[in-house]
Design a protein around this motif. Structure first.
Motif, PDB file in Angstrom:
ATOM      1  N   THR A 229      43.060 -60.089 -32.573  1.00  0.00           N
ATOM      2  CA  THR A 229      43.301 -59.571 -31.904  1.00  0.00           C
ATOM      3  C   THR A 229      42.745 -59.702 -30.976  1.00  0.00           C
ATOM      4  O   THR A 229      41.944 -60.708 -30.437  1.00  0.00           O
ATOM      5  CB  THR A 229      42.578 -58.579 -32.119  1.00  0.00           C
ATOM      6  N   CYS A 230      44.061 -59.701 -29.730  1.00  0.00           N
ATOM      7  CA  CYS A 230      42.931 -59.690 -28.094  1.00  0.00           C
ATOM      8  C   CYS A 230      41.699 -59.676 -27.727  1.00  0.00           C
ATOM      9  O   CYS A 230      41.326 -58.412 -28.220  1.00  0.00           O
ATOM     10  CB  CYS A 230      43.958 -59.412 -27.682  1.00  0.00           C
ATOM     11  N   PHE A 231      40.999 -60.604 -27.155  1.00  0.00           N
ATOM     12  CA  PHE A 231      39.845 -60.747 -26.481  1.00  0.00           C
ATOM     13  C   PHE A 231      39.448 -59.880 -25.554  1.00  0.00           C
ATOM     14  O   PHE A 231      38.171 -59.771 -24.852  1.00  0.00           O
ATOM     15  CB  PHE A 231      38.801 -61.742 -27.055  1.00  0.00           C
ATOM     16  N   ASN A 232      40.754 -59.956 -24.422  1.00  0.00           N
ATOM     17  CA  ASN A 232      40.791 -59.518 -23.119  1.00  0.00           C
ATOM     18  C   ASN A 232      40.491 -58.826 -22.360  1.00  0.00           C
ATOM     19  O   ASN A 232      40.357 -58.366 -20.963  1.00  0.00           O
ATOM     20  CB  ASN A 232      41.715 -61.000 -22.436  1.00  0.00           C
ATOM     21  N   CYS A 233      40.759 -57.081 -22.927  1.00  0.00           N
ATOM     22  CA  CYS A 233      40.499 -56.062 -22.498  1.00  0.00           C
ATOM     23  C   CYS A 233      39.597 -55.187 -23.710  1.00  0.00           C
ATOM     24  O   CYS A 233      40.401 -55.748 -25.248  1.00  0.00           O
ATOM     25  CB  CYS A 233      41.214 -55.442 -21.547  1.00  0.00           C
ATOM     26  N   GLU A 234      39.322 -53.781 -23.386  1.00  0.00           N
ATOM     27  CA  GLU A 234      39.133 -52.765 -24.312  1.00  0.00           C
ATOM     28  C   GLU A 234      40.365 -52.523 -25.924  1.00  0.00           C
ATOM     29  O   GLU A 234      40.299 -51.578 -26.708  1.00  0.00           O
ATOM     30  CB  GLU A 234      39.101 -51.746 -23.954  1.00  0.00           C
ATOM     31  N   SER A 235      41.347 -52.652 -25.487  1.00  0.00           N
ATOM     32  CA  SER A 235      42.498 -52.129 -25.922  1.00  0.00           C
ATOM     33  C   SER A 235      43.325 -53.487 -27.492  1.00  0.00           C
ATOM     34  O   SER A 235      43.324 -52.792 -28.237  1.00  0.00           O
ATOM     35  CB  SER A 235      43.622 -52.282 -25.084  1.00  0.00           C
ATOM     36  N   ALA A 236      42.122 -54.385 -27.940  1.00  0.00           N
ATOM     37  CA  ALA A 236      42.334 -54.599 -28.504  1.00  0.00           C
ATOM     38  C   ALA A 236      43.705 -54.625 -29.548  1.00  0.00           C
ATOM     39  O   ALA A 236      43.769 -54.860 -30.686  1.00  0.00           O
ATOM     40  CB  ALA A 236      41.013 -54.700 -29.945  1.00  0.00           C
ATOM     41  N   CYS A 237      45.218 -55.471 -28.293  1.00  0.00           N
ATOM     42  CA  CYS A 237      46.410 -55.554 -28.728  1.00  0.00           C
ATOM     43  C   CYS A 237      46.339 -56.552 -30.024  1.00  0.00           C
ATOM     44  O   CYS A 237      46.041 -57.187 -29.878  1.00  0.00           O
ATOM     45  CB  CYS A 237      47.317 -55.516 -27.506  1.00  0.00           C
ATOM     46  N   GLY A 238      46.996 -56.846 -30.818  1.00  0.00           N
ATOM     47  CA  GLY A 238      47.261 -57.053 -31.673  1.00  0.00           C
ATOM     48  C   GLY A 238      47.274 -58.786 -31.525  1.00  0.00           C
ATOM     49  O   GLY A 238      49.236 -58.398 -30.441  1.00  0.00           O
TER      50      GLY A 238
ATOM     51  N   ASN B 151      52.822 -56.782 -25.708  1.00  0.00           N
ATOM     52  CA  ASN B 151      50.797 -57.811 -24.980  1.00  0.00           C
ATOM     53  C   ASN B 151      50.956 -57.750 -23.535  1.00  0.00           C
ATOM     54  O   ASN B 151      52.007 -57.419 -23.492  1.00  0.00           O
ATOM     55  CB  ASN B 151      50.780 -58.910 -25.577  1.00  0.00           C
ATOM     56  N   CYS B 152      50.222 -57.599 -22.723  1.00  0.00           N
ATOM     57  CA  CYS B 152      50.600 -57.598 -21.517  1.00  0.00           C
ATOM     58  C   CYS B 152      50.084 -59.462 -21.066  1.00  0.00           C
ATOM     59  O   CYS B 152      49.989 -59.849 -22.048  1.00  0.00           O
ATOM     60  CB  CYS B 152      49.142 -57.684 -20.649  1.00  0.00           C
ATOM     61  N   ALA B 153      50.488 -59.448 -19.764  1.00  0.00           N
ATOM     62  CA  ALA B 153      50.181 -61.140 -19.633  1.00  0.00           C
ATOM     63  C   ALA B 153      48.597 -62.064 -20.205  1.00  0.00           C
ATOM     64  O   ALA B 153      49.024 -62.756 -20.519  1.00  0.00           O
ATOM     65  CB  ALA B 153      49.760 -61.141 -18.053  1.00  0.00           C
ATOM     66  N   LYS B 154      47.944 -61.240 -20.337  1.00  0.00           N
ATOM     67  CA  LYS B 154      46.749 -61.521 -20.781  1.00  0.00           C
ATOM     68  C   LYS B 154      46.663 -61.718 -22.363  1.00  0.00           C
ATOM     69  O   LYS B 154      45.982 -62.480 -22.261  1.00  0.00           O
ATOM     70  CB  LYS B 154      45.453 -60.403 -20.283  1.00  0.00           C
ATOM     71  N   GLY B 155      47.394 -61.320 -22.667  1.00  0.00           N
ATOM     72  CA  GLY B 155      47.521 -60.913 -24.425  1.00  0.00           C
ATOM     73  C   GLY B 155      47.850 -63.158 -24.462  1.00  0.00           C
ATOM     74  O   GLY B 155      47.158 -63.656 -25.394  1.00  0.00           O
TER      75      GLY B 155
ATOM     76  N   PHE C  21      45.241 -50.355 -21.543  1.00  0.00           N
ATOM     77  CA  PHE C  21      47.185 -49.493 -20.898  1.00  0.00           C
ATOM     78  C   PHE C  21      48.189 -50.199 -21.419  1.00  0.00           C
ATOM     79  O   PHE C  21      48.897 -49.352 -21.513  1.00  0.00           O
ATOM     80  CB  PHE C  21      46.427 -50.382 -19.684  1.00  0.00           C
ATOM     81  N   ASN C  22      48.091 -51.426 -22.099  1.00  0.00           N
ATOM     82  CA  ASN C  22      49.433 -51.614 -22.986  1.00  0.00           C
ATOM     83  C   ASN C  22      49.469 -50.747 -23.545  1.00  0.00           C
ATOM     84  O   ASN C  22      50.510 -50.111 -24.220  1.00  0.00           O
ATOM     85  CB  ASN C  22      48.870 -53.017 -23.378  1.00  0.00           C
ATOM     86  N   PRO C  23      48.497 -50.347 -25.354  1.00  0.00           N
ATOM     87  CA  PRO C  23      49.391 -49.434 -26.169  1.00  0.00           C
ATOM     88  C   PRO C  23      49.590 -48.354 -25.139  1.00  0.00           C
ATOM     89  O   PRO C  23      50.557 -47.237 -25.377  1.00  0.00           O
ATOM     90  CB  PRO C  23      47.777 -48.819 -26.950  1.00  0.00           C
TER      91      PRO C  23
HETATM   92  S1  SF4 Z   1      46.239 -54.714 -22.700  1.00  0.00           S
HETATM   93 FE1  SF4 Z   1      46.760 -57.019 -22.881  1.00  0.00          FE
HETATM   94  S2  SF4 Z   1      44.316 -57.897 -22.138  1.00  0.00           S
HETATM   95 FE2  SF4 Z   1      43.957 -56.002 -23.179  1.00  0.00          FE
HETATM   96  S3  SF4 Z   1      44.225 -56.166 -25.122  1.00  0.00           S
HETATM   97 FE3  SF4 Z   1      46.181 -55.566 -25.046  1.00  0.00          FE
HETATM   98  S4  SF4 Z   1      46.910 -57.704 -24.661  1.00  0.00           S
HETATM   99 FE4  SF4 Z   1      44.955 -57.910 -24.457  1.00  0.00          FE
END
Ligand code: SF4
Length: 949
Positions: free
Chosen positions: A73-82, A110-114, A242-244
């Motif tokens: 999972t992504c570590f770049n924000c609180e969403s922890a997207c896959g 994902n957003c750009a940060k993933g 925000f992405n979810p």
């Molecule tokens: S919203 Fe973007 S930065 Fe946040 S967990 Fe999802 S992909 Fe990563």
């Protein structure tokens, strides 16, 4: 007392509307645009062990490369997207990151940060080995040490503090946790009240407002099924989850939902809305209460919900003792209570047109139980009394009966999984007043941003202080006070920075210990992203590839780049060493549940959790996998596809037996604890408030010396126009907005992201710019209460006149002796006059540099922005404890000698302002000598005995 069953006849009668529906839609047929796993263009999981793709760099030749695909999972924000990591089978390196279609919240997107995680793990400036400072703290000299040396040194120091009873001198300060309950277990095993978090500069305001109503401190909107969505923020483009959320807001809109946005900026979110309400910062509660008034006056409220699930009888009894005890009388008094909140009053306070306020209110009323809303930081975090915004917003949820419904807004915990651990240590027997001081008995939660001032006042000291993926020198207000505190070894004995990358706080550490990024660490994630409950597994992907290849490793740093480790294993090893002979009782909490007496390992830790996730053992067994292997394979699991109306859960028989019902309130009490409430003759669990209902009237506020806020109201902000001297050039600065491409201080190591976003000018409406004669690109001196910063102006009609804004993301810096983040940092000079005066000036902007990454020589951007937060005074809200971010600024043209990026701060002045705001508090004790209401949540809740002064 026995619970009556919900019979079939009742169910039919409810459906026909013959009796009120108290059971709600618990398992509705809700088609989703995307189910987990639907995205068929992703590689199918049976090929994840060996997936072949053409190498794009070999184009036009067709050269196949083979990959192991591993979810994390992504570590770049609180969403922890896959995410899925593509590990090249030939080189053994991660080639790229894509989404994980099996993740229930992000569903492959994902957003750009993933995907930019690949930049972070290959960043030439990353910290690869444990480092220890050489010379004075902050001097910028480091030497490489072994993990063994660092562990033994730190463990001995904490062990000594604990055995001498100095438990309150050990603190762990976390940025964004990104895991479920791991550290609570560790700190309680140590018996320290040492949890400190960033919540007070983030969401305390919103949390407090929600908590007063229903005992839960965060919202979980069901955007996808809503008919009307109201956002007090730019939440569609950035913000929490925000992405979810963004994909579900759009899903809702595609199904016909309307969207309203309150934001003084014409953000990308506002531009996607049906109603943009550019409200003056801090006026939002006035607008929301005006909407409540419209809904009341026009009879659009949900009588059934309010009658059953609001503590209106208590309100009538306490505030209008002579009034008839009827619901009609309550509505009459309610209309009286809010008669001042006319749409015209809302327009006067906010600037939003009265007609639009009425229109939006009607639409919300008509959406009824399908009204979703969200506020996280934004207004609730910007203003004195900002908590009144989320309180007023939840009022709209209550009045429409949309609390916890399909298409409504649930409490966060209804959509969040709570893991079961192999061992649960007892609550700590300490209360640390450096984190929870008596002046802020109601704060949500630790008063973390005041720590330097508390240390300066001599309230205590820290012997061992961990900062974990956390950067207060840069992220917090008043960063120079942090530098002063961290530089003083009498205040902070040992500072250990656990971080994947260099940051402005790590420069002032004694140890800098490299922690893994998204693909280099274990964590369990579960967040309230929508009307379901899920878990996801962040895992070190190279470790998993090694396991698949039959070459398992003992510790994650053996598989990661350099000796980059992870916190999970670090804390086990540290705790084990702190208690070498077991006499402190710490080791007992780190023993394997499967191998008696031996130290637990990380696989066992997660295996135990996953074995105890409802439904997961069956699903895993069907695939012939253990629960842990299932999570290693798919990376996520949907625990509950629909999570609604949980207040309607029946009180279990076992709890009803021997319970007592209060004849007046219907509250069910068992052995001194409230466990439910009687509604229409049935026993429901309700909400975790004293009344077990939504509390329109808060006796807690009365008992804790704030009777003027017994019911939802509007509080004038510290930056209300009446508090500003417009003639002197004073404005409200909104310093909080996020850019979708950056995340606080986590993204300075991602070249793609800093290439996209690297400046933070002052947004200013042409009317205001004309007043000063500014045009875009001109220098501006922004005077705060404690100093100033020199930025540039961006003239735009996308800003509300009379308000200015500046994104807080940019302005990263390093001194000439410091390393790291060269994609994003200005090189600066920092001078201290020794009397509280601090001056920062830019030596150079961002420059190309030589490294193994050829892109580092191609850097074309040079402007790294300006660090504004360091010029902000602390503004602790006296009730919620939230730092009120909005600033009164005096805008002026630059003075002779002013250069872009110049910063000045007087920390004596910042201390004075801290003391001024402290005077507004009404300290504990409350009733019964309590430090804090017992029904309020507390981070790392200590033993009940510690709650009494
Ligand atoms: S919203 Fe973007 S930065 Fe946040 S967990 Fe999802 S992909 Fe990563």
């Amino acid at each position: 007392m026995a619970q009556k069953k919900h019979t079939i006849i009742e169910q039919i009668a409810e459906k026909l509307g013959i009796i009120p529906n108290l059971h709600g839609e618990t398992e509705p047929a809700l088609p989703r645009l995307t189910e987990p796993g639907d995205l068929t263009s992703f590689p199918p999981p049976d090929k994840w062990d060996d997936w072949a793709e053409y190498d794009p760099k070999a184009h036009p030749r067709k050269v196949k490369r083979h990959y192991s695909i591993v979810p994390t999972t992504c570590f770049n924000c609180e969403s922890a997207c896959g995410l899925t990591a593509y590990v090249d089978k030939e080189t053994g390196e991660v080639r790229k990151f894509e989404g994980n279609p099996y993740h229930p919240a992000s569903r492959g997107r994902n957003c750009a940060k993933g995907p930019a995680t690949i930049n972070q793990i290959t960043d030439p400036d990353r910290i690869l080995y444990p480092l220890k400072r050489v010379g004075a703290r902050g001097a910028g000299q480091w030497e490489r040490v072994s993990w063994e040396e660092a562990l033994n040194d730190i463990a001995a120091r904490i062990g000594k503090a604990i055995s001498e009873g100095r438990n309150n001198e050990v603190a762990y300060h976390v940025g964004r946790p990104g895991h479920e309950g791991y550290m609570d277990r560790v700190l309680q095993a140590w018996n320290v009240d040492g949890h400190n978090s960033h919540t007070n500069i983030c969401s305390s305001g919103a949390r407090f407002g929600y908590n007063l109503w229903y005992g839960y401190d965060r919202p979980s909107p069901d955007h996808a099924n809503a008919k009307f969505i109201l956002l007090i923020s730019a939440h569609l483009e950035s913000g929490h989850y925000f992405n979810p959320h963004a994909q579900r807001i759009i899903e809702g809109k595609m199904k016909g939902a309307k969207l309203a946005v309150m934001d003084p900026r014409l953000s990308n979110t506002a531009s996607m809305s049906d109603y943009w309400m550019p409200t003056y910062p801090g006026s939002e509660a006035a607008v929301l209460l005006a909407m409540v008034k419209v809904i009341l006056d026009e009879g659009l409220y949900n009588r059934e919900y309010m009658e059953n699930w609001v503590n209106w009888e208590e309100y009538l009894k306490k505030v209008h003792p002579g009034a008839p005890m009827t619901f009609e009388s309550f509505i009459e008094k309610l209309r009286e209570e809010y008669k001042e909140y006319t749409p015209e009053f809302a327009e006067k306070e906010s600037g939003a047109k009265a007609a639009m306020v009425v229109d939006v209110a009607r639409q919300i009323g008509q959406a009824g139980t399908r009204f979703a809303s969200h506020n996280w930081r934004s207004a609730a975090s910007g203003n004195l009394g900002g908590w009144a915004v989320s309180r007023a917003l939840h009022f709209l949820q209550v009045i429409t009966g949309s609390v916890g419904t399909v298409g409504g807004t649930s409490p966060n915990t209804w959509n969040k999984f709570k893991p079961k651990f192999f061992d649960t240590p007892p609550a700590q027997k300490f209360w640390n007043e450096l984190h929870f001081p008596n002046e802020y008995p109601l704060a949500f939660f630790e008063m973390s941003f005041l720590l330097p001032h508390f240390l300066k006042e001599g309230r205590g000291k820290l012997d061992v202080y961990f900062t974990r993926v956390f950067n207060p020198v840069w992220t917090y207000p008043d960063g120079f006070s942090w530098i002063e505190a961290l530089s003083d070894e009498r205040k902070v004995g040992l500072h250990v920075a656990l971080t994947p990358t260099w940051n402005e706080t790590a420069f002032f550490a004694d140890y800098v210990l490299p922690m893994g990024l998204a693909s280099e660490r274990h964590d369990l994630n579960s967040y309230e992203t929508h009307g379901a409950t899920w878990i996801a597994f962040r895992q070190p992907v190279l470790r998993e590839v090694a396991r698949r290849a039959g070459k398992p490793v003992e510790f994650t740093y053996e598989a990661n780049p350099g000796e980059v480790w992870e916190e999970d294993e670090f804390w086990i090893e540290l705790s084990w060493r702190m208690d070498p002979d077991g006499s402190l009782g710490i080791r007992d909490h780190f023993k394997s549940p499967y191998r008696p007496g031996e130290k637990v390992n990380i696989d066992e830790y997660y295996q135990f959790i996953f074995e105890n996730v409802p439904g997961l053992p069956d699903v895993a067994r069907k695939e012939g996998l253990t629960e842990l292997d299932y999570m290693r394979k798919y990376g996520a699991y949907e625990v509950e596809p629909y999570s609604y109306n949980k207040h309607l859960k029946a009180v279990p028989e076992a709890q009803l037996n021997g319970s007592v019902v209060d004849p007046e309130t219907g509250v069910i009490n068992k052995d001194g604890a409230n466990v439910g409430v009687m509604v229409q003759g049935k026993a429901y669990v309700g909400f975790p408030t004293p009344s077990r209902k939504n509390e329109f009237y808060s006796q807690t506020m009365v008992d804790w010396k704030w009777p003027e806020y017994a019911v939802p109201t509007y509080i004038r902000s510290h930056i209300h126009p009446d508090s500003l001297n417009k003639d002197a050039g004073e404005y409200c600065l909104v310093p909080t907005f996020r850019l979708p491409t950056l995340i606080h201080s986590r993204s300075g190591n991602a070249k793609w992201l800093t290439e996209i976003s690297n400046r933070n000018p002052i947004w200013m409406h042409p009317e205001d710019a004309n007043r000063f004669g500014f045009k875009t690109g001109d220098l501006v001196r922004m005077n705060t209460d404690i100093g100033y910063f020199i930025d540039k102006v961006w003239v735009t009609e996308g800003m509300k006149p009379g308000v200015v804004a500046c994104s807080h993301h940019l302005g990263r810096w390093r001194r000439q002796q410091d390393a790291g983040n060269r994609w994003a940092t200005n090189t600066v000079n920092v001078q201290n006059d020794g009397k509280g005066g601090w001056k920062m000036s830019t030596v150079s902007g961002i420059r190309p540099f030589a490294s193994d990454d050829p892109d580092s020589k191609r850097i074309f951007w040079s402007d790294g922005g300006v660090h504004q937060n360091i010029t902000h005074a602390v503004h602790p809200d006296p009730i919620s404890g939230m730092h009120c971010w909005h600033q009164r600024v005096r805008i002026e043209r630059p003075q002779p000698g002013d250069e872009y990026g110049d910063i000045f701060v007087d920390t004596n002045k910042s201390f004075e302002i801290y003391r001024e705001w402290l005077k507004m508090t009404r300290p504990a004790p409350g009733p019964d000598g309590l430090r804090r209401p017992l029904w309020f949540a507390r981070a790392l809740r200590p033993d009940k005995s510690t709650f009494y002064l």
